[in-house]
Design a protein around this motif. Structure first.
Motif, short mmCIF file in Angstrom:
data_model
loop_
_atom_site.label_atom_id
_atom_site.label_comp_id
_atom_site.label_asym_id
_atom_site.label_seq_id
_atom_site.Cartn_x
_atom_site.Cartn_y
_atom_site.Cartn_z
N SER A 200 124.78 -42.83 84.67
CA SER A 200 123.71 -42.07 84.03
C SER A 200 124.32 -40.81 83.42
O SER A 200 124.92 -40.01 84.14
N VAL A 201 124.18 -40.67 82.12
CA VAL A 201 124.72 -39.50 81.41
C VAL A 201 123.57 -38.55 81.11
O VAL A 201 122.65 -38.89 80.35
N ILE A 202 123.61 -37.38 81.70
CA ILE A 202 122.55 -36.38 81.53
C ILE A 202 122.95 -35.39 80.44
O ILE A 202 124.02 -34.78 80.50
N ILE A 203 122.07 -35.23 79.45
CA ILE A 203 122.31 -34.27 78.37
C ILE A 203 121.09 -33.36 78.24
O ILE A 203 120.04 -33.79 77.76
N PRO A 204 121.17 -32.11 78.68
CA PRO A 204 120.09 -31.15 78.44
C PRO A 204 120.19 -30.63 77.02
O PRO A 204 121.30 -30.41 76.52
N ALA A 205 119.07 -30.42 76.36
CA ALA A 205 119.12 -30.01 74.95
C ALA A 205 118.11 -28.91 74.67
O ALA A 205 116.95 -29.00 75.07
N TYR A 206 118.58 -27.89 73.94
CA TYR A 206 117.68 -26.83 73.50
C TYR A 206 118.23 -26.20 72.22
O TYR A 206 119.30 -25.58 72.24
N LYS B 38 133.37 -47.17 75.73
CA LYS B 38 133.49 -48.63 75.76
C LYS B 38 133.73 -49.14 77.18
O LYS B 38 134.23 -48.42 78.04
N ASP B 39 133.34 -50.40 77.38
CA ASP B 39 133.61 -51.13 78.63
C ASP B 39 132.95 -50.49 79.85
O ASP B 39 133.45 -50.61 80.97
N VAL B 40 131.84 -49.80 79.62
CA VAL B 40 131.10 -49.18 80.71
C VAL B 40 129.61 -49.35 80.44
O VAL B 40 129.14 -49.14 79.31
N ASP B 41 128.86 -49.71 81.47
CA ASP B 41 127.40 -49.79 81.36
C ASP B 41 126.84 -48.39 81.63
O ASP B 41 127.10 -47.81 82.69
N PHE B 42 126.11 -47.84 80.67
CA PHE B 42 125.60 -46.49 80.85
C PHE B 42 124.22 -46.33 80.23
O PHE B 42 123.82 -47.08 79.34
N GLU B 43 123.51 -45.34 80.73
CA GLU B 43 122.26 -44.89 80.14
C GLU B 43 122.42 -43.42 79.78
O GLU B 43 123.19 -42.69 80.43
N ILE B 44 121.73 -42.99 78.74
CA ILE B 44 121.79 -41.59 78.31
C ILE B 44 120.39 -41.00 78.46
O ILE B 44 119.43 -41.51 77.89
N ILE B 45 120.30 -39.95 79.24
CA ILE B 45 119.01 -39.28 79.45
C ILE B 45 119.08 -37.90 78.81
O ILE B 45 119.82 -37.02 79.27
N VAL B 46 118.35 -37.73 77.71
CA VAL B 46 118.30 -36.45 77.01
C VAL B 46 116.96 -35.80 77.31
O VAL B 46 115.91 -36.38 77.03
N VAL B 47 117.01 -34.62 77.89
CA VAL B 47 115.77 -33.87 78.16
C VAL B 47 115.78 -32.64 77.27
O VAL B 47 116.66 -31.78 77.37
N ASP B 48 114.79 -32.58 76.39
CA ASP B 48 114.67 -31.46 75.46
C ASP B 48 113.81 -30.36 76.09
O ASP B 48 112.71 -30.62 76.60
N ASP B 49 114.32 -29.14 76.03
CA ASP B 49 113.66 -28.01 76.69
C ASP B 49 112.73 -27.27 75.73
O ASP B 49 112.78 -26.06 75.59
N GLU B 50 111.88 -28.06 75.05
CA GLU B 50 110.91 -27.53 74.09
C GLU B 50 111.61 -26.78 72.96
O GLU B 50 111.30 -25.62 72.65
N SER B 51 112.56 -27.47 72.33
CA SER B 51 113.29 -26.88 71.20
C SER B 51 112.33 -26.53 70.07
O SER B 51 111.32 -27.19 69.85
N THR B 52 112.70 -25.48 69.32
CA THR B 52 111.89 -25.07 68.17
C THR B 52 112.52 -25.50 66.85
O THR B 52 111.97 -25.20 65.79
N ASP B 53 113.66 -26.17 66.91
CA ASP B 53 114.28 -26.69 65.69
C ASP B 53 114.11 -28.21 65.68
O ASP B 53 113.21 -28.75 66.31
N ASN C 92 117.20 -30.76 86.40
CA ASN C 92 116.44 -31.28 87.53
C ASN C 92 115.49 -32.39 87.09
O ASN C 92 115.31 -33.39 87.79
N THR C 93 114.88 -32.22 85.92
CA THR C 93 114.02 -33.27 85.37
C THR C 93 114.83 -34.53 85.12
O THR C 93 114.41 -35.64 85.46
N ALA C 94 116.00 -34.38 84.52
CA ALA C 94 116.84 -35.53 84.21
C ALA C 94 117.31 -36.25 85.48
O ALA C 94 117.37 -37.49 85.51
N LEU C 95 117.64 -35.50 86.52
CA LEU C 95 118.11 -36.11 87.76
C LEU C 95 117.06 -37.05 88.36
O LEU C 95 117.39 -38.06 88.97
#
Length: 321
Positions: free
Chosen positions: A3-9, A26-41, A72-75
């Protein structure tokens, strides 16, 4: 699965490159979890467009709460046996996930893999990999190195990024919200619980250097470092060796803040006095401590010559060491 966690703002300039670096693994099973912190852009729109074209991406938007709240939300949303974290303006090196996962899967009760990192300004070009083997440490050994902040063990640092964690380590564990230095507050506590920490010199992470970052300028938020390191001293009070290491990190935080305030002619007199008090109280242990890093020893000695710190130039030079 990882699980790849990416916080974004408000990272519309960088989030695409960050996602591309993860999708290129490559050669890895993964999921990407992007949690946006209410970005204004347009960050959330960019992430949503990526998610529409890649089933492995889950895009979530939450009310603004800061980096710790977003992580914490992403976890709570992770499904992988392993977890890694990537800041949204940084990049994963080619093959980073496979490198770390291969090491983690090699046995030896490994709960954390710590990989090398490289700072970059424009284009991220990892150096050629010249393997020198894997170093296995107990969680306690890695935590001690982390707290002493030794340069020769730069890979074993308190950053949440550039590491692969067994997801079970994160059960009932969250980042402290409302502070900066959230990594320093949590990662040593997490690391000490690991059975084994595997350290590789392979560069797995690209850290984008930002001169305007809050960590390179003085603000009152920077004083969180004193509270966080004081908390580490309390947390490790029953372990004599880790307590000494935590006190060394507390000294380091106070000394760096003192330098930063003098270098920028910033900070209220009470802030300067608070740092000076900590430096004086811990100076003896830094001079005599066998595992203390050189910068702390120098700081402990120089505090007896306060006139040196009237020069912003000298303070900036010491900060860069």
């Amino acid at each position: 699965m990882v699980s790849v966690i990416i916080p974004a703002y408000n990272v519309e300039r960088y989030i695409g490159a960050c996602l591309d670096s993860v999708l290129a693994q490559k050669d890895v099973d993964f999921e990407i979890i992007v949690v946006d912190d209410e970005s204004t852009d347009s960050t959330m729109q960019i992430v949503s467009n990526y998610a529409a074209g890649h089933k492995c991406i889950r895009a979530v938007r939450r009310s603004h709460g800061g980096l710790s709240a977003v992580r914490n939300t992403a976890l709570q949303l992770c499904h992988g046996e392993w977890i890694t974290m990537v800041d949204s303006d940084d990049l994963l090196a080619e093959g980073a996930l496979k490198t770390m996962l291969d090491i983690a899967s090699s046995g030896n009760d490994i709960d954390i893999v710590a990989g090398g990192w490289k700072k970059f300004h424009g284009q991220f070009v990892p150096p050629p990999y010249r393997p020198t083997g894997i170093t296995l440490l107990s969680g306690r050994e890695a935590t001690e190195i982390m707290l002493y902040k030794k340069r020769r063990h730069n890979t074993v640092n308190s950053s949440a990024c550039g590491k692969l964690y067994r997801s079970s380590l994160w059960r009932d564990t969250t980042f402290c919200e409302g502070i900066i230095y959230e990594d320093l507050q949590l990662i040593p506590r997490l690391c000490v619980r690991a059975r084994r920490v595997a350290v590789t010199d392979c560069t797995v992470y690209g850290y984008r250097h930002n001169e305007n970052s809050i960590l390179h300028t003085f603000s009152e938020q920077r004083l969180d470092a004193l509270k966080v390191t004081e908390g580490l001293c309390r947390h490790f009070a029953d372990d004599p060796d880790l307590y000494k290491a935590a006190r060394s990190r507390h000294f380091s935080a106070a000394f760096n803040l003192w330098l930063l305030m003098n270098a920028n002619r910033a900070g209220l007199p009470r802030h300067v006095a608070s740092c000076r008090k900590i430096i004086r109280s811990l100076a003896g242990s830094q001079i005599a401590g066998g595992k203390v890093r050189l910068k702390n020893r120098i700081g402990a000695l120089l505090q007896y010559l306060p006139f040196i710190f009237t020069s912003p130039y000298i303070c900036k030079k010491l900060l860069s060491k």
